[in-house]
Design an enzyme around this catalytic site. Structure first.
Site, PDB file in Angstrom:
ATOM      1  N   HIS A  23      14.071   9.269 -82.519  1.00 57.83           N
ATOM      2  CA  HIS A  23      13.703  10.423 -81.690  1.00 57.83           C
ATOM      3  C   HIS A  23      14.940  11.161 -81.174  1.00 57.83           C
ATOM      4  CE1 HIS A  23       9.534   8.384 -80.913  1.00 57.83           C
ATOM      5  NE2 HIS A  23       9.677   8.830 -82.140  1.00 57.83           N
ATOM      6  N   ASN A  53       6.635  -7.541 -76.242  1.00 55.49           N
ATOM      7  CA  ASN A  53       6.216  -6.406 -75.420  1.00 55.49           C
ATOM      8  C   ASN A  53       5.353  -6.934 -74.280  1.00 55.49           C
ATOM      9  OD1 ASN A  53       6.239  -3.469 -75.172  1.00 55.49           O
ATOM     10  ND2 ASN A  53       4.040  -3.580 -75.493  1.00 55.49           N
ATOM     11  N   CYS A  76      25.119  27.971 -84.890  1.00 54.28           N
ATOM     12  CA  CYS A  76      26.183  27.647 -85.859  1.00 54.28           C
ATOM     13  C   CYS A  76      26.306  26.144 -86.116  1.00 54.28           C
ATOM     14  CB  CYS A  76      27.530  28.209 -85.397  1.00 54.28           C
ATOM     15  SG  CYS A  76      28.296  27.254 -84.049  1.00 54.28           S
ATOM     16  N   ASP A 110      18.012   7.418 -75.105  1.00 55.54           N
ATOM     17  CA  ASP A 110      18.928   7.267 -73.966  1.00 55.54           C
ATOM     18  C   ASP A 110      20.357   6.874 -74.357  1.00 55.54           C
ATOM     19  OD1 ASP A 110      18.562   4.518 -74.601  1.00 55.54           O
ATOM     20  OD2 ASP A 110      16.979   4.309 -73.098  1.00 55.54           O
ATOM     21  N   ASP A 169       9.444 -11.223 -69.972  1.00 56.02           N
ATOM     22  CA  ASP A 169      10.393 -10.185 -69.561  1.00 56.02           C
ATOM     23  C   ASP A 169      11.484 -10.048 -70.630  1.00 56.02           C
ATOM     24  OD1 ASP A 169      12.238  -8.551 -68.333  1.00 56.02           O
ATOM     25  OD2 ASP A 169      12.795  -9.989 -66.772  1.00 56.02           O
ATOM     26  N   CYS A 172      24.822  23.306 -81.256  1.00 54.75           N
ATOM     27  CA  CYS A 172      24.475  24.727 -81.176  1.00 54.75           C
ATOM     28  C   CYS A 172      23.380  24.999 -82.192  1.00 54.75           C
ATOM     29  CB  CYS A 172      25.705  25.579 -81.478  1.00 54.75           C
ATOM     30  SG  CYS A 172      25.290  27.323 -81.747  1.00 54.75           S
ATOM     31  N   SER A 183       8.051  -1.828 -77.644  1.00 52.34           N
ATOM     32  CA  SER A 183       7.346  -0.623 -78.096  1.00 52.34           C
ATOM     33  C   SER A 183       5.846  -0.868 -78.048  1.00 52.34           C
ATOM     34  CB  SER A 183       7.739  -0.251 -79.532  1.00 52.34           C
ATOM     35  OG  SER A 183       6.933   0.823 -79.991  1.00 52.34           O
TER      36      SER A 183
END
EC number: 2.3.1.286
Length: 250
Positions: free
Chosen positions: A110, A217, A121, A93, A234, A118, A192
C-alpha cells in the site's frame, strides 16, 4: 539450507508498537469516517484545501512519528538469520525500514509514507524534508528546475508514496509477493485481518501452492480454517518468540 519464510504484515504489528489502526473497532476511520478523504486521490488533486489538510493530517498522525516495536525488530532478526525471503506489508508507516529490514525483502503493497514524489515530473523526495518545511509550504510543490523549460521550477503537486484510494498498487508488488509466498517453506500472516484485497489473496494462494500458513492475529480472519497454526497472543511478545524458535530449529 535454512527455511524460507515469507511474511505478510498488517495493522496489528504496528498497533503492538502503539500506533492506532485505521479500520479496527477503535480505528481512526471507524470513529472518524470523514477523515478517510485525506487519502482520496481525486480530492487531493483537485483541491488545494484538501491537499493542505491531507499533508497536515499526515504530519500530525501517530504514523509519522512512530518507532518500530519488538515485533518489527524480530523480523530484522529473521532476515539476519538468512530466513526471510519476503516481507510484504499492508502498512504504509515505513516501520520495517526504520527497524532495519532491507529493501530487497520489503514490498510495500500500500505504498509508504517514508518517501514522496512529484506527480508531474516524478522527482523523488524524502517525506521528512517536506514535513520539515510544511509550515512554510503547506501545499508542497516540486522545486526541481527543468532544463527544457528554461530552468523554471516544475511546480508539480507532491504527494507521499502512500497508495491513496483510487490509485493502483505499486507496479509489480503483488506479482513479486505472490511468487515469493508460493515458493516459501512457510507463510506467516502477522496482524492482518485479511479483509483488504488483493493483499489478502496471498494467504489462500500460498496454501494452494502447498505452503503451510501461520496466522498471528488478535481477532479471527476468514482464512483461519486453512491455517496450519493459529496464534491469538500479543504480537509484541508472540512474534519474537516464534522467530527465536524458528531460528533455533533452522
Amino acid at each position: 539450507m535454512s527455511k524460507k519464510i515469507a511474511v505478510l504484515t498488517g495493522a496489528g504489528i504496528s498497533t503492538s508498537a502503539g500506533i492506532p489502526d485505521f479500520r479496527g473497532p477503535d480505528g481512526v476511520w471507524t470513529k472518524h469516517p470523514e477523515q478517510m478523504n485525506v487519502y482520496d486521490i481525486d480530492a487531493f488533486i483537485s483541491s488545494k484545501e484538501d491537499r493542505e489538510y491531507s499533508w497536515r493530517w499526515q504530519k500530525e498522525s501517530p504514523v509519522w512519528g512512530a518507532q518500530p516495536g519488538t515485533a518489527h525488530k524480530a523480523l530484522v532478526r529473521l532476515e539476519q538469520a538468512g530466513m526471510l525471503t519476503l516481507l510484504a506489508t499492508q502498512n504504509f508507516d515505513a516501520l520495517h525500514e526504520k527497524a532495519g529490514n532491507s529493501p530487497d525483502v520489503i514490498v510495500n503493497l500500500h505504498g509508504t509514507i517514508g518517501t514522496s514524489h512529484c506527480m508531474k515530473c516524478h522527482a523523488k523526495y524524502d517525506t521528512a524534508d517536506i514535513m520539515d518545511r510544511l509550515d512554510e509550504e503547506p501545499d508542497p510543490r516540486c522545486h526541481r528546475r527543468l532544463p527544457y523549460k528554461g530552468n523554471m521550477p516544475c511546480n508539480g503537486i507532491i504527494k507521499t508514496d502512500v497508495v491513496y484510494f483510487g490509485e493502483a498498487l505499486p507496479d509489480g508488488a503483488m506479482e513479486k509477493s505472490l511468487r515469493l509466498a508460493c515458493e516459501a517453506d512457510e507463510f506467516w500472516v502477522i496482524g492482518s485481518t485479511l479483509e483488504v484485497f488483493p493483499a489478502a489473496s496471498l494467504a489462500p494462494a500460498a496454501v494452494q501452492a502447498g505452503v503451510p500458513l501461520t496466522i498471528m492475529n488478535m481477532g479471527r480472519t476468514q482464512y483461519d480454517r486453512i491455517a496450519t497454526r493459529l496464534i491469538h497472543d500479543d504480537i509484541a511478545v508472540a512474534l519474537p518468540k516464534l522467530v527465536e524458535e524458528t531460528i533455533a530449529e533452522g
